[in-house]
Design a protein around this motif. Structure first.
Motif, short mmCIF file in Angstrom:
data_model
loop_
_atom_site.label_atom_id
_atom_site.label_comp_id
_atom_site.label_asym_id
_atom_site.label_seq_id
_atom_site.Cartn_x
_atom_site.Cartn_y
_atom_site.Cartn_z
N ILE A 82 -7.23 -30.13 -29.83
CA ILE A 82 -8.08 -29.28 -30.66
C ILE A 82 -7.20 -28.32 -31.42
CG2 ILE A 82 -10.02 -29.37 -29.03
CD1 ILE A 82 -9.22 -26.47 -28.24
N THR A 83 -7.80 -27.57 -32.34
CA THR A 83 -7.07 -26.53 -33.05
C THR A 83 -7.38 -25.21 -32.38
OG1 THR A 83 -7.23 -27.75 -35.10
CG2 THR A 83 -6.74 -25.40 -35.27
N LEU A 84 -6.33 -24.53 -31.92
CA LEU A 84 -6.52 -23.26 -31.24
C LEU A 84 -6.40 -22.11 -32.22
CD1 LEU A 84 -4.47 -23.67 -27.96
CD2 LEU A 84 -6.93 -23.66 -28.23
N PRO A 85 -7.04 -20.96 -31.92
CA PRO A 85 -6.88 -19.78 -32.75
C PRO A 85 -5.43 -19.32 -32.76
CG PRO A 85 -8.74 -19.53 -31.23
CD PRO A 85 -7.99 -20.75 -30.82
N THR A 86 -4.97 -18.87 -33.91
CA THR A 86 -3.61 -18.34 -34.01
C THR A 86 -3.61 -16.86 -34.36
OG1 THR A 86 -3.52 -19.03 -36.34
CG2 THR A 86 -2.66 -20.56 -34.70
N GLY A 87 -4.76 -16.28 -34.56
CA GLY A 87 -4.82 -14.87 -34.88
C GLY A 87 -6.20 -14.33 -34.60
N HIS B 94 8.84 -17.96 -7.13
CA HIS B 94 7.55 -17.94 -7.81
C HIS B 94 7.68 -17.40 -9.24
CE1 HIS B 94 6.20 -17.28 -3.43
NE2 HIS B 94 6.18 -18.57 -3.71
N LEU B 95 7.12 -18.12 -10.17
CA LEU B 95 7.09 -17.66 -11.56
C LEU B 95 6.02 -16.58 -11.73
CD1 LEU B 95 7.45 -21.09 -13.36
CD2 LEU B 95 9.04 -19.16 -13.59
N PRO B 96 6.20 -15.70 -12.71
CA PRO B 96 5.16 -14.69 -12.99
C PRO B 96 3.99 -15.32 -13.73
CG PRO B 96 6.87 -14.54 -14.64
CD PRO B 96 7.34 -15.58 -13.65
N LEU B 97 2.85 -14.64 -13.68
CA LEU B 97 1.72 -15.02 -14.52
C LEU B 97 1.95 -14.49 -15.92
CD1 LEU B 97 -1.52 -14.29 -12.43
CD2 LEU B 97 -0.44 -16.50 -12.91
N VAL B 98 1.56 -15.28 -16.91
CA VAL B 98 1.55 -14.82 -18.30
C VAL B 98 0.10 -14.84 -18.77
CG1 VAL B 98 2.42 -15.13 -20.63
CG2 VAL B 98 3.85 -15.79 -18.68
N VAL B 99 -0.42 -13.66 -19.06
CA VAL B 99 -1.79 -13.53 -19.57
C VAL B 99 -1.70 -13.01 -20.99
CG1 VAL B 99 -4.05 -12.44 -19.28
CG2 VAL B 99 -2.68 -13.03 -17.26
N GLU B 100 -2.36 -13.71 -21.90
CA GLU B 100 -2.32 -13.31 -23.31
C GLU B 100 -3.71 -12.93 -23.79
OE1 GLU B 100 -0.91 -15.01 -27.69
OE2 GLU B 100 -0.96 -16.36 -25.96
N THR B 101 -3.77 -11.82 -24.52
CA THR B 101 -5.01 -11.40 -25.16
C THR B 101 -4.73 -11.16 -26.64
OG1 THR B 101 -4.66 -9.02 -24.81
CG2 THR B 101 -5.76 -10.24 -23.04
N ALA C 230 -3.24 -30.28 -26.28
CA ALA C 230 -1.80 -30.49 -26.34
C ALA C 230 -1.02 -29.19 -26.43
CB ALA C 230 -1.46 -31.40 -27.52
N VAL C 231 -1.52 -28.23 -27.21
CA VAL C 231 -0.79 -26.97 -27.38
C VAL C 231 -0.81 -26.15 -26.09
CG1 VAL C 231 -0.70 -24.80 -28.66
CG2 VAL C 231 -1.26 -26.93 -29.85
N THR C 232 -1.95 -26.13 -25.42
CA THR C 232 -2.04 -25.40 -24.16
C THR C 232 -1.14 -26.02 -23.10
OG1 THR C 232 -4.33 -24.78 -24.65
CG2 THR C 232 -3.63 -24.63 -22.37
N ALA C 233 -1.12 -27.34 -23.03
CA ALA C 233 -0.24 -28.03 -22.08
C ALA C 233 1.23 -27.73 -22.39
CB ALA C 233 -0.49 -29.53 -22.12
N GLN C 234 1.57 -27.68 -23.67
CA GLN C 234 2.94 -27.34 -24.06
C GLN C 234 3.30 -25.92 -23.64
OE1 GLN C 234 3.97 -28.00 -28.24
NE2 GLN C 234 5.22 -26.16 -28.23
N ARG C 235 2.36 -25.01 -23.84
CA ARG C 235 2.60 -23.61 -23.49
C ARG C 235 2.88 -23.46 -21.99
NH1 ARG C 235 -2.14 -21.60 -25.20
NH2 ARG C 235 -1.36 -21.48 -27.33
N ALA C 236 2.19 -24.25 -21.17
CA ALA C 236 2.36 -24.16 -19.72
C ALA C 236 3.72 -24.67 -19.27
CB ALA C 236 1.26 -24.95 -19.01
N PRO D 52 3.78 -22.20 -27.99
CA PRO D 52 3.70 -20.98 -28.78
C PRO D 52 2.63 -20.04 -28.24
CG PRO D 52 2.39 -22.66 -29.83
CD PRO D 52 2.99 -23.29 -28.59
N ALA D 53 2.70 -18.78 -28.64
CA ALA D 53 1.66 -17.83 -28.26
C ALA D 53 0.35 -18.24 -28.91
CB ALA D 53 2.05 -16.42 -28.70
N ARG D 54 -0.74 -17.90 -28.27
CA ARG D 54 -2.06 -18.25 -28.83
C ARG D 54 -2.41 -17.36 -30.01
NH1 ARG D 54 -8.14 -17.36 -26.62
NH2 ARG D 54 -9.14 -18.98 -27.86
N PHE D 55 -1.99 -16.11 -29.94
CA PHE D 55 -2.35 -15.15 -30.98
C PHE D 55 -1.10 -14.58 -31.64
CE2 PHE D 55 -5.56 -14.69 -27.56
CZ PHE D 55 -6.65 -15.19 -28.24
N THR D 56 -1.24 -14.19 -32.89
CA THR D 56 -0.19 -13.46 -33.58
C THR D 56 -0.63 -12.02 -33.66
OG1 THR D 56 0.41 -15.39 -34.87
CG2 THR D 56 1.14 -13.25 -35.70
#
Length: 392
Positions: free
Chosen positions: A9-14, A188-195, A348-354, A359-363
């Protein structure tokens, strides 16, 4: 646990890229489905009129708690992620749609891990955070699971730890994560939470919340010398929950492990910890040719060790034979009609991010960063308390 649906799908970038309006047809299809299953919920026509008006006025609508719980349960049941024995109708759904700040989301992810671990008697849970709206996209968690192990790549390309997350480890290190002084195979890796208003933020998962099972073999005393272990609960954290046209980009959920997910895919696989050869050599097998099937025999012993160790530690787990029977029953009864059924989905983008940490979801622009700083400084008392509890 196996992904059975992987759509792009196309994810939001901003901030301005969230969906403009909820699909009314998807909303109506879900509401009819919900009322068919819950006639006690009241007149369908009245609810449809309410939702149509809400979408016309705001571009979206809000699920009732009962609708949210039903949608999450059906999504988990139909996704193929629900392992055998999970009572999906009684699956606990934590409704935290009011949380949008990264610290609050991270703290409740930690709480999800604590509750689901349940001293080894794994409790299936779904935790639902704020949805995407026309002008307020919801938060997302980058990590594939709440507990993942770091992979450290040296100058020669050799990896200490989990090679699947070597790039993610590099990415969070550039973001400011500090690896332990004594690096190990199971850090253990840290959690990355993006808003949208804060960008990506790092959070440490408290060590005492993560239950791990040291692996031993029922018949091979030397097996403990391998120093293998694995975490108790698979909390999937980067899949979006879609219910009736509304997307919840952060909705961590769990059932329990299938033994082969650990023994075969994580420990034996050459793309992961690749310990099958070491086990085979310890067993005295001929590893010079694949035709001796040394890899198969070593993988069997790894899977035996996983099941034995989880059972000895009294941590819920299932085996791949029981799971295969469950999957066959699921395939026979699976609801296939209608493209708007509730679902957990990964793109695909979310799987790549993991895996890569990009890339970040938002700019986030400079003005948005300043606004985020003001929001954080004057945030709700709840977010502050959760942030303090997390220790971030």
């Amino acid at each position: 646990m196996t992904v059975v649906r992987n759509e792009v799908i196309t994810l939001p970038t901003g901030l301005g890229d969230a969906p403009s309006s909820v699909d009314l047809a998807a909303a109506e299809e879900f509401l009819r489905m919900f009322h068919d299953a819950h006639p006690e919920a009241g007149p369908l026509g009245q609810r449809l009129t309410q939702v149509r008006t809400e979408i016309a006025d705001t571009g979206t609508y809000r699920h009732t708690p009962q609708e949210l719980a039903y949608g999450a349960r059906v999504a988990l049941r139909d996704s193929g992620w629900c392992t055998s024995g999970v009572p999906w109708r009684r699956l606990k759904v934590r409704d935290l749609r009011g949380l949008r700040n990264a610290a609050a989301v991270a703290a409740e992810c930690v709480q999800h891990l604590r509750l689901s671990t349940n001293n080894g008697q794994i409790q299936p849970l779904v935790t639902v955070f704020a949805p995407d709206g026309p002008n307020s996209p919801g938060p997302c968690v980058w990590n594939e699971q709440l507990v993942r192990y770091a992979g450290y790549r040296d100058a020669n390309g050799k990896v200490l730890g989990d090679p699947r997350y070597a790039e993610f480890t590099d990415a969070v290190s550039r973001m400011g994560w500090k690896a332990p002084t004594q690096r190990g195979r199971f850090d253990h890796l840290p959690l990355v939470v993006e808003t949208a208003h804060e960008g990506p933020k790092l959070f440490t998962v408290p060590r005492d919340v993560i239950q791990e099972v040291p692996l031993e073999h029922p018949e091979l005393p030397w097996f403990v010398e391998l120093g293998l272990r694995w975490h108790a609960v698979p909390v999937i954290s980067n899949m979006r929950l879609v219910i009736g046209g509304i997307t919840y980009p952060a909705a961590p959920f769990n059932s329990w492990f299938v033994g082969a997910e650990i023994g075969t895919r994580s420990l034996a696989d050459e793309g992961a910890y690749a310990v099958a050869r070491e086990v085979a050599e310890r067993l005295g097998l001929d590893v010079r040719s694949e035709r001796t099937l040394w890899r198969d025999r070593a993988t069997i012993e790894l899977n035996r060790a996983v099941l034995h160790s989880f059972d000895a530690a009294q941590v819920t787990i299932t085996d791949h034979h029981a799971e295969a029977l469950h999957r066959l029953a699921w395939l026979r009864s699976r609801q296939r009609a209608g493209g708007n059924r509730p679902a957990f989905r990964v793109d695909a983008v979310t799987a790549q991010r993991a895996r890569l940490g990009t890339p970040a979801r938002f700019t986030v622009t400079g003005s948005e960063e300043r606004a985020a700083e003001r929001t954080e400084a004057h945030g709700s008392r709840l977010a502050a308390l959760l942030h303090k509890r997390l220790g971030a």
